[in-house]
Design a protein around this motif. Sequence first.
Motif, PDB file in Angstrom:
ATOM      1  N   PRO A  63      18.999   8.817  53.492  1.00 53.87           N
ATOM      2  CA  PRO A  63      19.575   8.948  54.836  1.00 53.87           C
ATOM      3  C   PRO A  63      19.824  10.397  55.244  1.00 53.87           C
ATOM      4  CG  PRO A  63      20.701   7.218  53.610  1.00 53.87           C
ATOM      5  CD  PRO A  63      19.788   7.909  52.652  1.00 53.87           C
ATOM      6  N   SER A  64      20.133  11.256  54.272  1.00 57.68           N
ATOM      7  CA  SER A  64      20.394  12.664  54.594  1.00 57.68           C
ATOM      8  C   SER A  64      19.154  13.370  55.138  1.00 57.68           C
ATOM      9  CB  SER A  64      20.901  13.410  53.356  1.00 57.68           C
ATOM     10  OG  SER A  64      19.912  13.423  52.340  1.00 57.68           O
ATOM     11  N   VAL A  92      10.893  11.806  57.723  1.00 55.05           N
ATOM     12  CA  VAL A  92      10.655  10.361  57.682  1.00 55.05           C
ATOM     13  C   VAL A  92       9.204  10.047  58.066  1.00 55.05           C
ATOM     14  CG1 VAL A  92      11.471   9.848  60.035  1.00 55.05           C
ATOM     15  CG2 VAL A  92      11.668   8.116  58.236  1.00 55.05           C
ATOM     16  N   LYS A  93       8.625  10.817  58.969  1.00 59.18           N
ATOM     17  CA  LYS A  93       7.218  10.604  59.345  1.00 59.18           C
ATOM     18  C   LYS A  93       6.281  11.077  58.237  1.00 59.18           C
ATOM     19  CE  LYS A  93       7.690  10.328  64.246  1.00 59.18           C
ATOM     20  NZ  LYS A  93       6.865  10.151  65.392  1.00 59.18           N
ATOM     21  N   ILE A  94       6.639  12.177  57.587  1.00 59.41           N
ATOM     22  CA  ILE A  94       5.840  12.653  56.451  1.00 59.41           C
ATOM     23  C   ILE A  94       5.829  11.596  55.360  1.00 59.41           C
ATOM     24  CG2 ILE A  94       5.711  14.381  54.612  1.00 59.41           C
ATOM     25  CD1 ILE A  94       7.017  16.352  56.667  1.00 59.41           C
ATOM     26  N   GLU A 128      13.187  23.662  51.139  1.00 58.25           N
ATOM     27  CA  GLU A 128      14.338  23.681  52.046  1.00 58.25           C
ATOM     28  C   GLU A 128      15.638  23.589  51.251  1.00 58.25           C
ATOM     29  OE1 GLU A 128      14.493  23.967  55.457  1.00 58.25           O
ATOM     30  OE2 GLU A 128      12.370  24.437  55.300  1.00 58.25           O
ATOM     31  N   PRO A 129      16.590  24.492  51.533  1.00 59.58           N
ATOM     32  CA  PRO A 129      17.864  24.429  50.797  1.00 59.58           C
ATOM     33  C   PRO A 129      18.702  23.194  51.136  1.00 59.58           C
ATOM     34  CG  PRO A 129      17.928  26.132  52.495  1.00 59.58           C
ATOM     35  CD  PRO A 129      16.528  25.591  52.461  1.00 59.58           C
ATOM     36  N   THR A 130      18.420  22.541  52.255  1.00 57.33           N
ATOM     37  CA  THR A 130      19.191  21.354  52.632  1.00 57.33           C
ATOM     38  C   THR A 130      18.763  20.109  51.846  1.00 57.33           C
ATOM     39  OG1 THR A 130      17.653  21.009  54.459  1.00 57.33           O
ATOM     40  CG2 THR A 130      19.712  22.130  54.974  1.00 57.33           C
ATOM     41  N   LEU A 131      17.661  20.189  51.127  1.00 60.03           N
ATOM     42  CA  LEU A 131      17.176  19.051  50.340  1.00 60.03           C
ATOM     43  C   LEU A 131      17.797  19.132  48.943  1.00 60.03           C
ATOM     44  CD1 LEU A 131      15.194  16.929  51.374  1.00 60.03           C
ATOM     45  CD2 LEU A 131      13.413  18.068  50.097  1.00 60.03           C
ATOM     46  N   GLU A 132      18.719  18.215  48.666  1.00 65.13           N
ATOM     47  CA  GLU A 132      19.434  18.232  47.397  1.00 65.13           C
ATOM     48  C   GLU A 132      19.507  16.838  46.792  1.00 65.13           C
ATOM     49  OE1 GLU A 132      23.252  19.650  48.758  1.00 65.13           O
ATOM     50  OE2 GLU A 132      22.731  21.715  48.244  1.00 65.13           O
ATOM     51  N   GLY A 133      19.858  16.796  45.529  1.00 61.41           N
ATOM     52  CA  GLY A 133      20.140  15.532  44.855  1.00 61.41           C
ATOM     53  C   GLY A 133      19.030  14.510  44.967  1.00 61.41           C
ATOM     54  N   GLU A 134      19.403  13.301  45.360  1.00 60.82           N
ATOM     55  CA  GLU A 134      18.436  12.200  45.448  1.00 60.82           C
ATOM     56  C   GLU A 134      17.359  12.489  46.476  1.00 60.82           C
ATOM     57  OE1 GLU A 134      16.143   9.073  44.784  1.00 60.82           O
ATOM     58  OE2 GLU A 134      17.740   9.754  43.465  1.00 60.82           O
TER      59      GLU A 134
END
Length: 99
Positions: free
Chosen positions: A18-19, A31-33, A75-81
């Motif tokens: 969801p993030s 989500v499209k990728i 991207e630094p906003t992509l973290e964890g799961e």
Amino acid sequence: MGDFEDLWRLHQNAQFPPSCLPLSVDGVRLVKIDAAAGAILTASLRTDAVVRPLDPAKRADLERHRELIRKALLEPTLEGEAKAYFERLAVFSERVLRG
């Protein structure tokens, strides 16, 4: 079952993070990728994770999406799961493109 098959099954059952819903790379929403790459990967790997060849158009499309996936992983906003989710997409894309 091999590790790759296990990873594929895990990913098939995973929910899109969801993030990632508001995130984009090069103007393309993640989500499209995921949807585009996922459709091509599913056509090749089906449920058994055996790589089947792609036609040239699908191969070119997957190559383009693989590059977007790579950019997303920077991207630094992509973290964890969320990061793990896209790391799996990268692994599957590489495997299918290698044949």
